[in-house]
Design a protein around this motif. Sequence first.
Motif, mmCIF file in Angstrom:
data_model
loop_
_atom_site.group_PDB
_atom_site.id
_atom_site.type_symbol
_atom_site.label_atom_id
_atom_site.label_comp_id
_atom_site.label_asym_id
_atom_site.label_seq_id
_atom_site.Cartn_x
_atom_site.Cartn_y
_atom_site.Cartn_z
ATOM 1 N N PHE A 154 -3.050 4.698 13.062
ATOM 2 C CA PHE A 154 -2.834 5.142 11.692
ATOM 3 C C PHE A 154 -4.069 5.687 10.998
ATOM 4 O O PHE A 154 -3.959 6.350 9.982
ATOM 5 C CB PHE A 154 -2.221 4.007 10.867
ATOM 6 C CG PHE A 154 -0.839 3.658 11.323
ATOM 7 C CD1 PHE A 154 0.228 4.472 11.000
ATOM 8 C CD2 PHE A 154 -0.605 2.547 12.111
ATOM 9 C CE1 PHE A 154 1.495 4.185 11.439
ATOM 10 C CE2 PHE A 154 0.662 2.248 12.559
ATOM 11 C CZ PHE A 154 1.717 3.074 12.227
ATOM 12 N N TRP A 157 -4.136 9.585 11.177
ATOM 13 C CA TRP A 157 -3.014 10.082 10.388
ATOM 14 C C TRP A 157 -3.288 9.905 8.896
ATOM 15 O O TRP A 157 -3.106 10.824 8.103
ATOM 16 C CB TRP A 157 -1.737 9.327 10.755
ATOM 17 C CG TRP A 157 -1.093 9.753 12.042
ATOM 18 C CD1 TRP A 157 -1.215 10.968 12.667
ATOM 19 C CD2 TRP A 157 -0.213 8.967 12.852
ATOM 20 N NE1 TRP A 157 -0.459 10.982 13.808
ATOM 21 C CE2 TRP A 157 0.173 9.778 13.955
ATOM 22 C CE3 TRP A 157 0.286 7.672 12.752
ATOM 23 C CZ2 TRP A 157 1.040 9.316 14.952
ATOM 24 C CZ3 TRP A 157 1.147 7.209 13.745
ATOM 25 C CH2 TRP A 157 1.522 8.027 14.833
ATOM 26 N N SER A 158 -3.721 8.703 8.512
ATOM 27 C CA SER A 158 -3.972 8.411 7.095
ATOM 28 C C SER A 158 -5.058 9.308 6.524
ATOM 29 O O SER A 158 -4.932 9.835 5.417
ATOM 30 C CB SER A 158 -4.368 6.944 6.907
ATOM 31 O OG SER A 158 -3.311 6.083 7.246
ATOM 32 N N ARG A 184 1.748 13.706 8.550
ATOM 33 C CA ARG A 184 2.882 13.078 7.861
ATOM 34 C C ARG A 184 4.127 13.101 8.740
ATOM 35 O O ARG A 184 4.863 12.119 8.817
ATOM 36 C CB ARG A 184 3.130 13.796 6.531
ATOM 37 C CG ARG A 184 4.061 13.060 5.589
ATOM 38 C CD ARG A 184 4.192 13.791 4.261
ATOM 39 N NE ARG A 184 2.987 13.681 3.462
ATOM 40 C CZ ARG A 184 2.113 14.655 3.269
ATOM 41 N NH1 ARG A 184 2.295 15.843 3.826
ATOM 42 N NH2 ARG A 184 1.046 14.470 2.520
ATOM 43 N N MET A 187 3.495 10.569 11.764
ATOM 44 C CA MET A 187 3.581 9.180 11.330
ATOM 45 C C MET A 187 5.009 8.815 10.939
ATOM 46 O O MET A 187 5.512 7.741 11.288
ATOM 47 C CB MET A 187 2.625 8.913 10.160
ATOM 48 C CG MET A 187 2.581 7.437 9.748
ATOM 49 S SD MET A 187 1.716 7.133 8.185
ATOM 50 C CE MET A 187 0.012 7.227 8.704
ATOM 51 N N GLY A 188 5.679 9.722 10.208
ATOM 52 C CA GLY A 188 7.060 9.471 9.805
ATOM 53 C C GLY A 188 7.972 9.307 11.001
ATOM 54 O O GLY A 188 8.827 8.413 11.039
ATOM 55 N N VAL A 230 5.960 6.155 5.357
ATOM 56 C CA VAL A 230 4.616 6.739 5.353
ATOM 57 C C VAL A 230 3.901 6.406 4.044
ATOM 58 O O VAL A 230 2.730 5.999 4.044
ATOM 59 C CB VAL A 230 4.686 8.270 5.567
ATOM 60 C CG1 VAL A 230 3.331 8.919 5.281
ATOM 61 C CG2 VAL A 230 5.133 8.594 6.985
#
Length: 394
Positions: A154, A157-158, A184, A187-188, A230
């Motif tokens: 994460f 991605w974050s 996004r 991750m989603g 997310v």
Amino acid sequence: MQSETLLARITDYASRPDPYPLYAELREAGPVVQQADGSYLVGTYHEIAALLHDPRMSVDPRTRGEVAHKPPFLRLDDPEHHRLRTLTMRPFGPPHSPDRVDSMRGEIERITRELLEPFEAGRQIDIVDDFAYPLPVTVICRLLGVPREDEPLFRAWSDAIVASADFRAEDDSTETDKAGDQARMEMGGYLVNLAEQRRGKPSDDMLSAFVNEPDPALRLTREELAETAVLLLIAGHETTVNLITNGSLTLLRHPEQLDHLRRDPELLPRAVEELLRYEPPVHMRERTPHADIDVAGTKIPQHASVILALASGNRDPMRFHEPDRFDPTRPDIEHLGFGSGIHICFGGPLARIEAYVALSALLPHLGSARLVEDPPPYRQNAMLRGPRHLPVHL
């Protein structure tokens, strides 16, 4: 001209260690100052608070024609915002899950103890990488039901998603936005697939609660689940990382107040609120009026970008006595650290518990700690402002 470029100067990375003189300049220039890019910057407490509660102000970027896809509920207006926020709150807090956050306290304390085990005298540690980042990430992953071995996924991605949400005055954001959209989507997709694995096999986590909701009228669509999951994962740790890190840095810079808290730990809940005022994790929020509005004598046209400088409002001398002084005993701390109005951060209660537990456990270590560099290196982000690293010698 100086006041017309305040947003560009505030968001300039050179200002990241100390934007507060620029916020003071903003308040001096007037409650509302139009910027060279056509946006309006608002820096005074009462005007910001009023606009956060004003139903004429939209949070939806589509009001400005910026995005085509439907944003997460954090950036939707009522009634759609209310519907999605209510559905998301069902497995998170009152009235349907009243003990969800409080029941996490023991787990937060256990994770905190594990992270602090390597903190020994004579060592140099990074409060961000070794403590302030892994704590809230681990907590929100447990809350959602993300396997521990997947937690490292994460960070990249974050970082991409948060970078795409930042204010970048006069910069071309095309590549940043593209990277944010890609992160996004990835991750989603990961979180929706994880949730689908729990369908019909409920467990005690929020993803499971979302997909096993028995009432069809209260279920999130697949797209809504992806966006909401997310949002929860990012909002559930990004601001808390900054709150813990900014709090640690502030205490190290104020040894007398640090000593006061070590002698009187019952002051810590109030100190957390003062930290949310004095060094808030979120510095700015954007709004757009549905119609022409008047703010303190300035006419703001429909569909204009309005930047609410929350961190400036928190230091407004018209609202707080000696606002540039960090005072854990301050009796009146009605800050804007979590926003206000219908979009107030609903993860605030969890962030408060995490910050309280984290700083309580850190206090014995901070008493004899020394900052390796001050100011420390900061994150690029001007909206979610905090150190990228905080090296200290124990």
